[in-house]
Enzyme design. Structure first.
Site, PDB file in Angstrom:
ATOM      1  N   LYS A  93      44.980  38.399  45.815  1.00 25.09           N
ATOM      2  CA  LYS A  93      43.824  39.093  46.416  1.00 25.09           C
ATOM      3  C   LYS A  93      44.287  40.030  47.536  1.00 25.09           C
ATOM      4  O   LYS A  93      43.686  41.081  47.744  1.00 25.09           O
ATOM      5  CB  LYS A  93      42.815  38.076  46.966  1.00 25.09           C
ATOM      6  CG  LYS A  93      42.086  37.293  45.888  1.00 25.09           C
ATOM      7  CD  LYS A  93      40.749  37.920  45.604  1.00 25.09           C
ATOM      8  CE  LYS A  93      39.945  37.349  44.566  1.00 25.09           C
ATOM      9  NZ  LYS A  93      39.763  37.158  43.342  1.00 25.09           N
TER      10      LYS A  93
ATOM     11  N   LYS B 242      43.937  37.633  34.076  1.00 25.40           N
ATOM     12  CA  LYS B 242      42.744  36.818  33.834  1.00 25.40           C
ATOM     13  C   LYS B 242      41.507  37.715  33.744  1.00 25.40           C
ATOM     14  O   LYS B 242      41.415  38.710  34.455  1.00 25.40           O
ATOM     15  CB  LYS B 242      42.600  35.855  35.017  1.00 25.40           C
ATOM     16  CG  LYS B 242      41.517  34.832  34.851  1.00 25.40           C
ATOM     17  CD  LYS B 242      41.401  33.964  36.083  1.00 25.40           C
ATOM     18  CE  LYS B 242      40.718  34.700  37.219  1.00 25.40           C
ATOM     19  NZ  LYS B 242      40.098  33.817  38.218  1.00 25.40           N
TER      20      LYS B 242
ATOM     21  N   LYS C 170      35.485  38.499  37.281  1.00 15.69           N
ATOM     22  CA  LYS C 170      34.170  39.097  37.503  1.00 15.69           C
ATOM     23  C   LYS C 170      34.307  40.434  38.201  1.00 15.69           C
ATOM     24  O   LYS C 170      33.511  41.318  37.992  1.00 15.69           O
ATOM     25  CB  LYS C 170      33.335  38.190  38.421  1.00 15.69           C
ATOM     26  CG  LYS C 170      32.889  36.913  37.790  1.00 15.69           C
ATOM     27  CD  LYS C 170      32.010  36.162  38.756  1.00 15.69           C
ATOM     28  CE  LYS C 170      32.611  34.969  39.396  1.00 15.69           C
ATOM     29  NZ  LYS C 170      33.749  34.836  40.116  1.00 15.69           N
TER      30      LYS C 170
HETATM   31  N1  AQP Z   1      38.857  34.106  32.987  1.00 14.44           N
HETATM   32  C1  AQP Z   1      38.687  32.823  33.287  1.00 14.44           C
HETATM   33  N2  AQP Z   1      39.038  31.868  32.409  1.00 14.44           N
HETATM   34  C2  AQP Z   1      38.855  30.563  32.710  1.00 14.44           C
HETATM   35  N3  AQP Z   1      38.352  30.122  33.872  1.00 14.44           N
HETATM   36  C3  AQP Z   1      37.997  31.046  34.788  1.00 14.44           C
HETATM   37  N4  AQP Z   1      37.489  30.948  36.018  1.00 14.44           N
HETATM   38  C4  AQP Z   1      37.287  32.180  36.524  1.00 14.44           C
HETATM   39  N5  AQP Z   1      37.696  33.110  35.636  1.00 14.44           N
HETATM   40  C5  AQP Z   1      38.137  32.437  34.537  1.00 14.44           C
HETATM   41  C6  AQP Z   1      37.225  29.669  36.676  1.00 14.44           C
HETATM   42  O1  AQP Z   1      35.901  29.678  37.169  1.00 14.44           O
HETATM   43  C7  AQP Z   1      35.820  28.863  38.344  1.00 14.44           C
HETATM   44  C8  AQP Z   1      35.050  29.580  39.393  1.00 14.44           C
HETATM   45  O2  AQP Z   1      35.675  30.775  39.671  1.00 14.44           O
HETATM   46  P1  AQP Z   1      35.378  31.579  40.986  1.00 14.44           P
HETATM   47  O3  AQP Z   1      34.335  32.554  40.754  1.00 14.44           O
HETATM   48  O4  AQP Z   1      35.085  30.670  42.110  1.00 14.44           O
HETATM   49  O5  AQP Z   1      36.783  32.209  41.310  1.00 14.44           O
HETATM   50  P2  AQP Z   1      37.759  33.134  40.539  1.00 14.44           P
HETATM   51  O6  AQP Z   1      38.692  32.277  39.763  1.00 14.44           O
HETATM   52  O7  AQP Z   1      38.372  34.016  41.575  1.00 14.44           O
HETATM   53  O8  AQP Z   1      36.878  33.992  39.545  1.00 14.44           O
HETATM   54  P3  AQP Z   1      36.953  35.546  39.246  1.00 14.44           P
HETATM   55  O9  AQP Z   1      36.036  35.812  38.127  1.00 14.44           O
HETATM   56  O10 AQP Z   1      38.373  35.991  39.109  1.00 14.44           O
HETATM   57  O11 AQP Z   1      36.291  36.137  40.539  1.00 14.44           O
HETATM   58  P4  AQP Z   1      36.753  37.339  41.411  1.00 14.44           P
HETATM   59  O12 AQP Z   1      36.909  38.503  40.486  1.00 14.44           O
HETATM   60  O13 AQP Z   1      35.704  37.558  42.428  1.00 14.44           O
HETATM   61  O14 AQP Z   1      38.033  36.892  42.037  1.00 14.44           O
HETATM   62  C9  AQP Z   1      37.248  28.536  38.764  1.00 14.44           C
HETATM   63  O15 AQP Z   1      37.524  27.194  38.424  1.00 14.44           O
HETATM   64  C10 AQP Z   1      38.065  29.499  37.934  1.00 14.44           C
HETATM   65  O16 AQP Z   1      39.326  28.951  37.626  1.00 14.44           O
END
Ligand code: AQP
Length: 334
Positions: A114, A196, A199
């Site tokens: 990040k 990955k 969002k």
């Molecule tokens: N692509 C993914 N595949 C499987 N699991 C995923 N998770 C997120 N993306 C995937 C899992 O969702 C849970 C909650 O995620 P989060 O929103 O708290 O954090 P994150 O992992 O940072 O999600 P994003 O989508 O990547 O958000 P941004 O873009 O804002 O950083 C976690 O258990 C995560 O593993």
């Protein structure tokens, strides 16, 4: 009667929920509400570690709640709440900051990722994110914390904090266990299988959101990256064919078929048939969720009653832990 075990999980409303958010955590949750006493939340405190548009954050938080319910999280059977409505999260987060070491926090992969993506806003919250996540978990003394692959490191850090804290003050926190689902633990970007599906990035082409129009979903899958080898066959080989493996993972989750069955189904058919089939399976899988989300979203009073009741219940459980912590560390009684 034996008491139910407790579990907790949350997602940041930092972008519209994607197929990764669904196949990773969300679609496993409804199966757990019968067996566990479950807490699910919208992690808005975590979302602001990256700059958010206030109106969009508010909209997404409420939409995410509607999506939780639409996916099968019955508010009568589990606790659904907005993280910032339960002040104990921020309070315990501060305390646990004082039990998380600088070196540990510096090693977190998510912090490094990040920071690289937000070089102009490497704020303190981004760095101490894992202490707040530890507080989210430990407030509810859960037995199980289902997370995606990439969050495992944060649960490990939480376990270190528990060991350190309990080592000084006795058995205050229950040691949490992470649970990583086998299929869907990591859904990758459709345009970059090394990254990955997130969002908040991958542009518009790498991700599919849960509320995307079926035409958009089909288009995204038709142009998904497969691989550059000459074989052009649907075979599960994550190392050499990561794009195909990702599509197979999505198809397996959407249809319930095994990788062997999928290989057989598309034997000799090539990617031209495979990619739209994955798109169609995804459209069918999320169609009822989309319809139900729209229906629930139209009833603002209902959603408000759900998150108010959820916050009250969560706050009651969280306060018990927080009081114990404050007493143990020596804060004067109120
Ligand atoms: N692509 C993914 N595949 C499987 N699991 C995923 N998770 C997120 N993306 C995937 C899992 O969702 C849970 C909650 O995620 P989060 O929103 O708290 O954090 P994150 O992992 O940072 O999600 P994003 O989508 O990547 O958000 P941004 O873009 O804002 O950083 C976690 O258990 C995560 O593993």
């Amino acid at each position: 009667m034996e008491e139910k075990k407790t579990m907790l999980s949350g997602i940041k409303p930092s972008g519209d929920l994607t197929l990764g958010s669904y196949l990773g955590p969300l679609h496993h949750w409804p199966k757990m509400i019968e067996e566990y006493d479950c807490y699910f939340f919208m992690a808005d405190l975590h979302a602001i570690t990256v700059r958010q548009d206030p109106a969009a954050l508010r909209r997404r938080t409420i939409e995410q709640l509607a999506q939780y319910i639409a996916c099968g999280l019955d508010p009568e059977k589990c606790t659904l709440f907005i993280q910032s409505h339960v002040h104990q999260h921020a309070e315990l987060g501060w305390v646990l900051n004082c039990y998380a070491m600088f070196g540990e926090l510096s090693r977190m992969t998510q912090f490094k990722d990040k920071s690289a993506k937000n070089a102009d806003n490497i704020n303190g919250g981004l760095f101490t994110y894992p202490s707040l996540m530890a507080a989210d978990i430990l407030l509810y003394q859960p037995d199980l914390v289902p997370v995606g692959d990439d969050q495992k490191q944060h649960v490990e850090l939480t376990r270190n904090i528990v060991q350190r804290f309990n080592g000084v003050y006795g058995d205050v926190f229950k040691m949490p266990e992470s649970y990583i689902p086998k299929v869907g633990a990591r859904i990758m970007s459709l345009t970059d299988p090394a990254a990955k599906m997130s969002k908040s990035d991958n542009g518009d082409t790498g991700r599919v959101t849960l509320m995307d129009d079926p035409n958009v979903i089909m288009k995204q899958f038709k142009r998904a990256i497969t691989d550059s080898d000459t074989e052009r066959c649907v075979r599960y080989d994550p190392e050499n064919k990561p794009g195909v493996a990702n599509l197979m993972t999505i198809y397996a989750a959407a249809t319930g078929r095994s990788f062997a069955e999928i290989e057989q189904e598309f034997d000799g058919l090539g990617y031209g048939k495979f990619k739209p089939a994955v798109g169609e399976a995804v459209v069918e899988m999320i169609r009822p969720i989309q319809e139900e989300t729209r229906r629930i979203l139209a009833d603002k009073a209902y959603l408000e009653s759900v998150y108010r009741a959820g916050a009250e219940k969560a706050s009651y459980a969280a306060e018990k832990t927080l009081r114990k912590v404050y007493k143990k560390i020596g804060f004067a009684a109120r």
